[in-house]
Design an enzyme around this catalytic site. Sequence first.
Site, PDB file in Angstrom:
ATOM      1  N   THR A  96       0.873  -1.185   0.000  1.00 14.74           N
ATOM      2  CA  THR A  96       0.000   0.000   0.000  1.00 14.74           C
ATOM      3  C   THR A  96       0.901   1.222   0.000  1.00 14.74           C
ATOM      4  OG1 THR A  96      -1.691  -1.144   1.276  1.00 14.74           O
ATOM      5  CG2 THR A  96      -1.799   1.250   1.250  1.00 14.74           C
ATOM      6  N   LYS A 171      -7.750   1.756  -2.969  1.00 12.56           N
ATOM      7  CA  LYS A 171      -7.412   1.297  -1.609  1.00 12.56           C
ATOM      8  C   LYS A 171      -7.559   2.441  -0.594  1.00 12.56           C
ATOM      9  CE  LYS A 171      -5.156  -0.990   1.688  1.00 12.56           C
ATOM     10  NZ  LYS A 171      -5.631  -2.166   2.363  1.00 12.56           N
ATOM     11  N   LYS A 246      -1.660   4.967   8.793  1.00 16.84           N
ATOM     12  CA  LYS A 246      -0.840   5.034   7.566  1.00 16.84           C
ATOM     13  C   LYS A 246      -1.735   5.316   6.354  1.00 16.84           C
ATOM     14  CE  LYS A 246       1.558   2.241   4.209  1.00 16.84           C
ATOM     15  NZ  LYS A 246       1.950   0.937   3.708  1.00 16.84           N
TER      16      LYS A 246
HETATM   17  P1  NAD Z   1       5.572  -6.050   7.390  1.00 11.72           P
HETATM   18  O1  NAD Z   1       6.277  -4.925   8.024  1.00 11.72           O
HETATM   19  O2  NAD Z   1       5.166  -7.228   8.205  1.00 11.72           O
HETATM   20  O3  NAD Z   1       6.440  -6.607   6.158  1.00 11.72           O
HETATM   21  C1  NAD Z   1       7.237  -5.811   5.322  1.00 11.72           C
HETATM   22  C2  NAD Z   1       8.486  -6.632   5.017  1.00 11.72           C
HETATM   23  O4  NAD Z   1       9.258  -5.912   4.039  1.00 11.72           O
HETATM   24  C3  NAD Z   1       9.392  -6.849   6.248  1.00 11.72           C
HETATM   25  O5  NAD Z   1       9.596  -8.229   6.416  1.00 11.72           O
HETATM   26  C4  NAD Z   1      10.674  -6.100   5.873  1.00 11.72           C
HETATM   27  O6  NAD Z   1      11.852  -6.728   6.381  1.00 11.72           O
HETATM   28  C5  NAD Z   1      10.624  -6.140   4.373  1.00 11.72           C
HETATM   29  N1  NAD Z   1      11.442  -5.123   3.711  1.00 11.72           N
HETATM   30  C6  NAD Z   1      11.500  -3.802   3.958  1.00 11.72           C
HETATM   31  N2  NAD Z   1      12.354  -3.200   3.093  1.00 11.72           N
HETATM   32  C7  NAD Z   1      12.825  -4.173   2.286  1.00 11.72           C
HETATM   33  C8  NAD Z   1      13.746  -4.208   1.206  1.00 11.72           C
HETATM   34  N3  NAD Z   1      14.343  -3.093   0.778  1.00 11.72           N
HETATM   35  N4  NAD Z   1      14.002  -5.381   0.606  1.00 11.72           N
HETATM   36  C9  NAD Z   1      13.409  -6.518   1.033  1.00 11.72           C
HETATM   37  N5  NAD Z   1      12.539  -6.572   2.066  1.00 11.72           N
HETATM   38  C10 NAD Z   1      12.255  -5.404   2.667  1.00 11.72           C
HETATM   39  O7  NAD Z   1       4.285  -5.396   6.671  1.00 11.72           O
HETATM   40  P2  NAD Z   1       2.975  -6.160   6.171  1.00 11.72           P
HETATM   41  O8  NAD Z   1       1.941  -6.149   7.242  1.00 11.72           O
HETATM   42  O9  NAD Z   1       3.370  -7.439   5.514  1.00 11.72           O
HETATM   43  O10 NAD Z   1       2.463  -5.106   5.075  1.00 11.72           O
HETATM   44  C11 NAD Z   1       3.067  -5.007   3.803  1.00 11.72           C
HETATM   45  C12 NAD Z   1       2.260  -4.023   2.974  1.00 11.72           C
HETATM   46  O11 NAD Z   1       0.905  -4.479   2.886  1.00 11.72           O
HETATM   47  C13 NAD Z   1       2.210  -2.621   3.566  1.00 11.72           C
HETATM   48  O12 NAD Z   1       2.314  -1.688   2.528  1.00 11.72           O
HETATM   49  C14 NAD Z   1       0.861  -2.573   4.257  1.00 11.72           C
HETATM   50  O13 NAD Z   1       0.335  -1.257   4.333  1.00 11.72           O
HETATM   51  C15 NAD Z   1       0.037  -3.453   3.333  1.00 11.72           C
HETATM   52  N6  NAD Z   1      -1.137  -4.096   3.973  1.00 11.72           N
HETATM   53  C16 NAD Z   1      -1.022  -4.702   5.177  1.00 11.72           C
HETATM   54  C17 NAD Z   1      -2.139  -5.313   5.747  1.00 11.72           C
HETATM   55  C18 NAD Z   1      -2.044  -6.006   7.097  1.00 11.72           C
HETATM   56  O14 NAD Z   1      -3.107  -6.332   7.654  1.00 11.72           O
HETATM   57  N7  NAD Z   1      -0.870  -6.282   7.615  1.00 11.72           N
HETATM   58  C19 NAD Z   1      -3.368  -5.297   5.073  1.00 11.72           C
HETATM   59  C20 NAD Z   1      -3.448  -4.706   3.816  1.00 11.72           C
HETATM   60  C21 NAD Z   1      -2.319  -4.094   3.279  1.00 11.72           C
END
Ligand code: NAD
Length: 296
Positions: A96, A171, A246
């Site tokens: 997102t 979204k 966010k």
């Molecule tokens: P998270 O923080 O659990 O996972 C993000 C991952 O990206 C981490 O494991 C981190 O180490 C990795 N990362 C960061 N920079 C990196 C790089 N340069 N190279 C490789 N890996 C890298 O977050 P999440 O909950 O999995 O969310 C991910 C996305 O999905 C976000 O944009 C969030 O807004 C969106 N989202 C989350 C949810 C939810 O319920 N968690 C729901 C809908 C959308």
Amino acid sequence: MASVGFIGLGNMGAPMMRNLLKAGHAVKAFDLSETARKAAVDAGAVAAVSAREAALDVDVVVTMLPAGAHVKSVMLGEAGLFAAARANTLFIDSSTIDVATARVVAAEATTAGHAFIDAPVSGGVGGAEAGTLTFMVGGADDAFARAESILAVMGKTIVHAGGPGNGQAAKICNNMLLGISMIGTCEAFALAEKLGLDHQKLFDIASKSSGQCWSMTTYCPVPGPVATSPANRDYKAGFAAAMMLKDLKLAVEAAQGSGAVIPLGAEAAQLYALMVGSGEGGLDFSGIIHMLRGKA
Ligand code: NAD
């Protein structure tokens, strides 16, 4: 079956990647976290040593990263994925992120000779695990057509919302409405409490009347009426207040950039900022009812 590079194996990315493996796709996986890379190997993926390596010689690259800055830094520039990937690789960014960055990145992908869609999701970790996410997709028709079979493995509802950035637009519009409607629902319950009206009675009436909405009927912010809502488990997320903040900040930023007027969206962002600032950012976003009762 496709060869897929998967970058970002967090709460959402890891289960999404596992569904690709279960469907028989070959996955090269990368995350900055070694623990996440190890878990990916245990699930059957090949670990890449860098994001760049994950994008080499694959048909599709999926990214699931925290925010726009991460997506930009991974994709763009001489050391970025667009420069490393073979011609006409399909990039699916499910993070997102802000609409403006999504559009910049999509244009850069086209210049580099690749196909790109923004495909943010709704459905949370549960939906990612069950493969029932909703994908909101922005991008060209041919890129969408190429992505559909991959998205279908990770999600149940896939909507092509228009050109580049329109997935992100959908979204943040949806989540802004959700934030506003949750606050409204909490206010209605808080007022009912002051007026001596029972939670269940308000629910029985409002869930069948003109006040009904998802925040009331599916995710009711008080314990009792909806057994599955986080209110019944001390507001354990669920969808964390910090994540809602966010998305609301992205909505405010998009409104400022486009000239849209969103007084309630802006107010919702401020109220969630207060909740997060008070140390409750890890709670489910429906837990804002504590603050609205004046008991935070
Ligand atoms: P998270 O923080 O659990 O996972 C993000 C991952 O990206 C981490 O494991 C981190 O180490 C990795 N990362 C960061 N920079 C990196 C790089 N340069 N190279 C490789 N890996 C890298 O977050 P999440 O909950 O999995 O969310 C991910 C996305 O999905 C976000 O944009 C969030 O807004 C969106 N989202 C989350 C949810 C939810 O319920 N968690 C729901 C809908 C959308």
